[in-house]
Design a protein around this motif. Structure first.
Motif, PDB file in Angstrom:
ATOM      1  N   THR A  54       0.815  -1.215   0.000  1.00  0.00           N
ATOM      2  CA  THR A  54       0.000   0.000   0.000  1.00  0.00           C
ATOM      3  C   THR A  54       0.852   1.271   0.000  1.00  0.00           C
ATOM      4  O   THR A  54       0.361   2.338  -0.344  1.00  0.00           O
ATOM      5  CB  THR A  54      -0.938  -0.032   1.223  1.00  0.00           C
ATOM      6  OG1 THR A  54      -0.310  -0.800   2.249  1.00  0.00           O
ATOM      7  CG2 THR A  54      -2.259  -0.685   0.900  1.00  0.00           C
ATOM      8  N   SER A  55       2.097   1.181   0.425  1.00  0.00           N
ATOM      9  CA  SER A  55       3.010   2.334   0.407  1.00  0.00           C
ATOM     10  C   SER A  55       4.415   1.830   0.681  1.00  0.00           C
ATOM     11  O   SER A  55       4.615   0.680   1.091  1.00  0.00           O
ATOM     12  CB  SER A  55       2.624   3.360   1.480  1.00  0.00           C
ATOM     13  OG  SER A  55       2.750   2.779   2.760  1.00  0.00           O
ATOM     14  N   CYS A  56       5.382   2.725   0.505  1.00  0.00           N
ATOM     15  CA  CYS A  56       6.748   2.370   0.894  1.00  0.00           C
ATOM     16  C   CYS A  56       6.834   2.318   2.422  1.00  0.00           C
ATOM     17  O   CYS A  56       7.527   1.476   2.985  1.00  0.00           O
ATOM     18  CB  CYS A  56       7.725   3.388   0.340  1.00  0.00           C
ATOM     19  SG  CYS A  56       9.433   3.037   0.744  1.00  0.00           S
ATOM     20  N   PHE A 176      10.232   0.289  -2.066  1.00  0.00           N
ATOM     21  CA  PHE A 176      10.028   1.299  -3.114  1.00  0.00           C
ATOM     22  C   PHE A 176       8.717   2.049  -2.877  1.00  0.00           C
ATOM     23  O   PHE A 176       7.796   1.508  -2.266  1.00  0.00           O
ATOM     24  CB  PHE A 176       9.934   0.622  -4.493  1.00  0.00           C
ATOM     25  CG  PHE A 176      11.107  -0.249  -4.829  1.00  0.00           C
ATOM     26  CD1 PHE A 176      12.319   0.312  -5.194  1.00  0.00           C
ATOM     27  CD2 PHE A 176      10.994  -1.629  -4.786  1.00  0.00           C
ATOM     28  CE1 PHE A 176      13.406  -0.489  -5.521  1.00  0.00           C
ATOM     29  CE2 PHE A 176      12.071  -2.445  -5.105  1.00  0.00           C
ATOM     30  CZ  PHE A 176      13.288  -1.878  -5.469  1.00  0.00           C
ATOM     31  N   SER A 177       8.649   3.251  -3.434  1.00  0.00           N
ATOM     32  CA  SER A 177       7.420   4.047  -3.322  1.00  0.00           C
ATOM     33  C   SER A 177       6.852   4.383  -4.697  1.00  0.00           C
ATOM     34  O   SER A 177       7.604   4.695  -5.623  1.00  0.00           O
ATOM     35  CB  SER A 177       7.713   5.348  -2.582  1.00  0.00           C
ATOM     36  OG  SER A 177       6.557   6.174  -2.586  1.00  0.00           O
ATOM     37  N   PHE A 178       5.520   4.346  -4.778  1.00  0.00           N
ATOM     38  CA  PHE A 178       4.822   4.791  -5.994  1.00  0.00           C
ATOM     39  C   PHE A 178       3.907   5.969  -5.676  1.00  0.00           C
ATOM     40  O   PHE A 178       2.891   6.188  -6.340  1.00  0.00           O
ATOM     41  CB  PHE A 178       4.045   3.617  -6.622  1.00  0.00           C
ATOM     42  CG  PHE A 178       4.933   2.450  -6.938  1.00  0.00           C
ATOM     43  CD1 PHE A 178       5.924   2.554  -7.896  1.00  0.00           C
ATOM     44  CD2 PHE A 178       4.807   1.247  -6.247  1.00  0.00           C
ATOM     45  CE1 PHE A 178       6.770   1.486  -8.176  1.00  0.00           C
ATOM     46  CE2 PHE A 178       5.643   0.179  -6.513  1.00  0.00           C
ATOM     47  CZ  PHE A 178       6.633   0.294  -7.482  1.00  0.00           C
ATOM     48  N   THR A 181       4.597  11.650  -6.045  1.00  0.00           N
ATOM     49  CA  THR A 181       5.790  12.474  -6.269  1.00  0.00           C
ATOM     50  C   THR A 181       6.958  11.670  -6.841  1.00  0.00           C
ATOM     51  O   THR A 181       8.009  12.231  -7.124  1.00  0.00           O
ATOM     52  CB  THR A 181       6.261  13.090  -4.938  1.00  0.00           C
ATOM     53  OG1 THR A 181       6.332  12.035  -3.979  1.00  0.00           O
ATOM     54  CG2 THR A 181       5.313  14.176  -4.461  1.00  0.00           C
ATOM     55  N   LYS A 182       6.794  10.350  -6.964  1.00  0.00           N
ATOM     56  CA  LYS A 182       7.918   9.522  -7.407  1.00  0.00           C
ATOM     57  C   LYS A 182       7.950   9.408  -8.939  1.00  0.00           C
ATOM     58  O   LYS A 182       7.094   9.939  -9.619  1.00  0.00           O
ATOM     59  CB  LYS A 182       7.826   8.127  -6.748  1.00  0.00           C
ATOM     60  CG  LYS A 182       7.829   8.188  -5.212  1.00  0.00           C
ATOM     61  CD  LYS A 182       9.061   8.870  -4.661  1.00  0.00           C
ATOM     62  CE  LYS A 182       9.142   8.879  -3.147  1.00  0.00           C
ATOM     63  NZ  LYS A 182       8.115   9.654  -2.456  1.00  0.00           N
ATOM     64  N   ASN A 183       8.926   8.681  -9.454  1.00  0.00           N
ATOM     65  CA  ASN A 183       9.073   8.589 -10.921  1.00  0.00           C
ATOM     66  C   ASN A 183       7.934   7.793 -11.565  1.00  0.00           C
ATOM     67  O   ASN A 183       7.473   8.111 -12.644  1.00  0.00           O
ATOM     68  CB  ASN A 183      10.400   7.925 -11.286  1.00  0.00           C
ATOM     69  CG  ASN A 183      11.596   8.744 -10.861  1.00  0.00           C
ATOM     70  OD1 ASN A 183      11.482   9.599  -9.978  1.00  0.00           O
ATOM     71  ND2 ASN A 183      12.737   8.502 -11.473  1.00  0.00           N
ATOM     72  N   GLU A 188      -0.854   6.432  -4.227  1.00  0.00           N
ATOM     73  CA  GLU A 188      -0.205   5.894  -3.024  1.00  0.00           C
ATOM     74  C   GLU A 188       0.105   4.437  -3.315  1.00  0.00           C
ATOM     75  O   GLU A 188      -0.772   3.700  -3.764  1.00  0.00           O
ATOM     76  CB  GLU A 188      -1.137   5.944  -1.797  1.00  0.00           C
ATOM     77  CG  GLU A 188      -1.637   7.320  -1.414  1.00  0.00           C
ATOM     78  CD  GLU A 188      -0.651   8.126  -0.565  1.00  0.00           C
ATOM     79  OE1 GLU A 188       0.414   7.599  -0.195  1.00  0.00           O
ATOM     80  OE2 GLU A 188      -0.971   9.303  -0.302  1.00  0.00           O
ATOM     81  N   GLY A 189       1.320   4.014  -3.053  1.00  0.00           N
ATOM     82  CA  GLY A 189       1.644   2.610  -3.289  1.00  0.00           C
ATOM     83  C   GLY A 189       3.115   2.361  -3.017  1.00  0.00           C
ATOM     84  O   GLY A 189       3.907   3.304  -2.904  1.00  0.00           O
ATOM     85  N   GLY A 190       3.465   1.101  -2.900  1.00  0.00           N
ATOM     86  CA  GLY A 190       4.857   0.752  -2.655  1.00  0.00           C
ATOM     87  C   GLY A 190       5.098  -0.698  -3.008  1.00  0.00           C
ATOM     88  O   GLY A 190       4.210  -1.389  -3.530  1.00  0.00           O
TER      89      GLY A 190
END
Ligand SMILES: Cc1ncc(COP(=O)(O)O)c(C=O)c1O
Length: 379
Positions: A54-56, A176-178, A181-183, A188-190
């Motif tokens: 669900t997130s980093c 990892f984060s999704f 703000t990430k690439n 929201e995710g990881g």
């Protein structure tokens, strides 16, 4: 001209895949797109096992549970990081030991790590800041020598490498984060990378992620009912988020190239200010290939940084500071830390300015940011 700090990139396939996901009749976790994403990440990162989370933050929490961290244990991490590197350690009742960062890379200072290792040290949580790798060979040597586990906080570092190995796949765990703000994003995710070849480590991670149950085994037909077998929580995202993310990952090369172009244009445009000793630009060591997550400048002083930030805002440009060092935050102070204990971390926290950075940023916008910075600093 307006230049926002970040605009999440979309590839055009996100809605198509979400619709397809809805049509599968299974929008909870571990559906068609979660499987596709896990497999895609495993194949492209040459990873042993990846599980979407669900997130980093939650991936880091999973790693902390899996490591069996508990009261009396110590875990070393930088203070120049996001709260999510430290919270999972505290949530297990273990003690966070903040280490200094290296002034060049802004990553954890390995000499300070060695100084801070005690017989209570159970793990190191290094952060690959801005998608730039820590010196992983040296870090893993220290960890092995002292029988310490490593969880790489690769929130910002998906597809960056250290000596041609993908970050997040080198320590015992990588996260990892999704976040938008990430690439590569899904709001929201990881994901967690479980790098041990031991099948039991993967099984344990699946259980932690599925509320402490062996439901993953049940779905694979390995058990005929699932039950509560250990502690865990709910760390798997809806398959609709995985569908969004799959569209992003498929466009990974295009997104990388766009960000690389922005990074290089900033670098070339601002080099004159570095050559004149007015600001410092990011350093990418030879052992690292960056994913160009971020472009920052280091100012001479906090006053200069705040002056730049305020004046860029007047010009429609959103440039932002980054981490307020964790050891000087209220929780850090409660832990007994004081301002002055990590001088490099504090200096970087006070002088770093992040410039707008996203895949859709145009050359005109980048040039506008550069010329505004030059006008403000050269006058
Ligand atoms: C270094 C670091 N770790 C962890 C996180 C948390 O990521 P998430 O928002 O996916 O929980 C972030 C988010 O920005 C981060 O920068």
């Amino acid at each position: 001209m307006q230049v926002p700090f970040n605009i999440p990139y979309t590839t055009g396939n996100e809605l198509k895949y979400i619709e397809d996901c809805i049509n599968t009749g299974k929008i909870c976790g571990d559906g068609k797109y979660t499987k596709l994403v896990n497999k895609y990440l495993e194949e492209t990162l040459f990873a042993n096992k990846i599980l979407l989370t669900t997130s980093c933050t939650h991936a880091l929490e999973m790693a902390a549970i899996q490591m069996g961290l508990k009261e009396g244990d110590e875990v070393i991490c930088p203070a120049y990081t996001f709260v999510s590197t430290a919270n999972p350690i505290l949530l297990r009742g273990a003690k966070v030991i903040f280490a200094e960062i290296d002034e060049k890379t802004l990553n954890i200072d390995l000499d300070d790590v060695e100084r801070k290792i005690t017989n209570k040290t159970k793990a190191i949580f290094p952060v690959h800041y801005a998608g730039v790798s820590c010196d992983m060979d040296s870090l893993m040597d220290i960890a092995k020598k002292n029988n310490i586990m490593v969880c790489e906080d690769a929130a910002q570092a998906l597809y960056s490498t250290y000596k041609n190995r993908y970050l997040g796949t080198i320590g015992d765990y990588g996260c990892f984060s999704f976040h938008e703000t990430k690439n590569y994003v899904c709001g929201e995710g990881g994901a967690i990378s479980i790098n041990s070849a031991d099948a039991l480590a993967v099984e344990k991670a699946e259980i932690i992620r599925e509320k402490g149950t062996d439901r993953s085994k049940f779905y694979r037909g390995q058990v005929d009912k699932y039950t509560w077998v250990d502690i865990g929580s709910s760390y798997l995202p809806s398959d609709m988020l995985a569908a969004f993310l799959y569209a992003q990952l498929e466009a990974k090369n295009e997104i990388f190239e766009r960000r690389e172009r922005v990074y290089n244009r900033y670098y070339e445009g601002l080099k004159e200010l570095q050559d004149k000793g007015i600001i410092r630009l990011p350093i990418i060591p030879d052992f690292c290939k960056s994913n160009y997550h971020m472009f920052y400048i280091l100012c001479e002083s906090e006053k200069q940084r705040d002056y730049l930030m305020a004046n860029l805002k007047q010009a429609g440009i959103t440039a932002v500071f980054h981490y307020l060092p964790l050891h000087t935050a209220p929780v850090g102070e409660k832990m007994g830390y004081k301002k002055g204990q990590l001088p490099i971390t504090e200096k970087i926290g006070a002088t770093l300015l992040r410039l707008p950075m996203y895949a859709d940023l145009t050359d005109e916008q980048v040039d506008y940011v550069i010329s505004n910075i030059k006008n403000l600093l050269l006058k």
